[in-house]
Design a protein around this motif. Structure first.
Motif, PDB file in Angstrom:
ATOM      1  N   PRO B  83       0.817  -1.222   0.000  1.00 27.82           N
ATOM      2  CA  PRO B  83       0.000   0.000   0.000  1.00 27.82           C
ATOM      3  C   PRO B  83       0.851   1.274   0.000  1.00 27.82           C
ATOM      4  N   SER B  84       2.040   1.205   0.590  1.00 29.32           N
ATOM      5  CA  SER B  84       2.912   2.390   0.626  1.00 29.32           C
ATOM      6  C   SER B  84       3.409   2.794  -0.756  1.00 29.32           C
ATOM      7  N   GLN B  85       3.227   1.921  -1.734  1.00 29.87           N
ATOM      8  CA  GLN B  85       3.645   2.246  -3.096  1.00 29.87           C
ATOM      9  C   GLN B  85       2.528   2.882  -3.925  1.00 29.87           C
ATOM     10  N   THR B  86       1.399   3.121  -3.294  1.00 27.52           N
ATOM     11  CA  THR B  86       0.342   3.890  -3.943  1.00 27.52           C
ATOM     12  C   THR B  86       0.853   5.299  -4.182  1.00 27.52           C
ATOM     13  N   SER B  87       0.875   5.708  -5.441  1.00 28.99           N
ATOM     14  CA  SER B  87       1.487   6.977  -5.790  1.00 28.99           C
ATOM     15  C   SER B  87       1.288   7.244  -7.275  1.00 28.99           C
ATOM     16  N   VAL B  88       1.733   8.401  -7.711  1.00 32.27           N
ATOM     17  CA  VAL B  88       1.833   8.688  -9.140  1.00 32.27           C
ATOM     18  C   VAL B  88       3.303   8.581  -9.514  1.00 32.27           C
ATOM     19  N   TYR B  89       3.586   7.823 -10.558  1.00 29.17           N
ATOM     20  CA  TYR B  89       4.954   7.586 -10.988  1.00 29.17           C
ATOM     21  C   TYR B  89       5.223   8.335 -12.286  1.00 29.17           C
TER      22      TYR B  89
END
Lengths: 108, 114
Positions: B83-89
């Motif tokens: 879940p900590s990798q939820t982001s805009v890349y």
């Protein structure tokens, strides 16, 4: 790695007022770049500063690089609603590290 | 020139799944970068590459891997999504130092891990 600190974090202005964001480093920078990111968009390159004391202008935007090459600023004269967004500075070596950004909102 | 292209635009992953974010540039740029941007935050450098066959860690590399087998492509791999990798890349590229024209950014990939 070498970081750049950017202030303020937020700035809310009335349309027509001026706006300035500052970027500071504890070490000498080889160069600095400025970007604008509109809400929901991607960063868009504005300018690169390389020389000590350099000043560059783009219409209502004025960019400065300090004499010691440890700080930089972006000044917008007479803001417009189209200036809304987040302004980032970035120091560039082989990698590129961004400041935290200044989010500008403009009230019509 | 298409510039920097990223696929997919959006993705929802379950915890523990893997995926590869694709980044391609057609400008013959040597330098390529991957950033993540959490909501309301700045850009954090994940990995970067100064040329084909060369990659280096950025500020937040844990949980990611990259490869640069060609000048054009710089895929980012998430092996065990959290879940900590939820982001805009965002992927970016530039010709060299100093770039002058600045880095060109792709449109981004919005990733949600649930």
């Amino acid at each position: 790695g070498q970081q750049v600190m950017q202030i303020p974090q937020y700035q809310h202005v009335q349309e027509g007022e001026d706006f300035t964001t500052y970027c500071n480093s504890s070490t000498t920078l080889s160069n600095i770049q400025w970007y604008k990111q509109r809400p929901g968009g991607h960063p868009v390159f504005l300018i690169q500063l390389v020389k000590s004391g350099e000043v560059k202008k783009q219409k209502r935007l004025t960019f400065q690089f300090g004499e010691a090459k440890k700080n930089s600023s972006l000044h917008i004269t007479a803001t417009q609603t189209t200036d809304v967004g987040t302004y980032f500075c970035a120091r560039v070596n082989n990698d590129m590290r961004f400041g935290a950004g200044t989010r500008l909102t403009v009230k019509p | 020139n298409a510039g920097v292209t990223q696929t997919p635009k959006f993705r929802i992953l379950k915890i523990g799944q893997s995926m590869t974010l694709q980044c391609t540039q057609d400008m013959n740029h040597n330098y390529m970068y991957w950033y993540r941007q959490d909501p309301g935050m700045g850009l954090k450098l994940i990995y970067y590459s100064v040329g084909a066959g060369i990659t280096d860690k950025g500020e937040v590399p844990n949980g990611y891997n990259v490869s640069r087998s060609t000048t054009e492509d710089f895929p980012l791999r998430l092996e065990l999504a959290a879940p900590s990798q939820t982001s805009v890349y965002f992927c970016a590229s530039s010709y060299g130092r100093p770039a002058g024209a600045g880095e060109g950014f792709g449109p981004g990939t919005r990733l949600t891990v649930t």
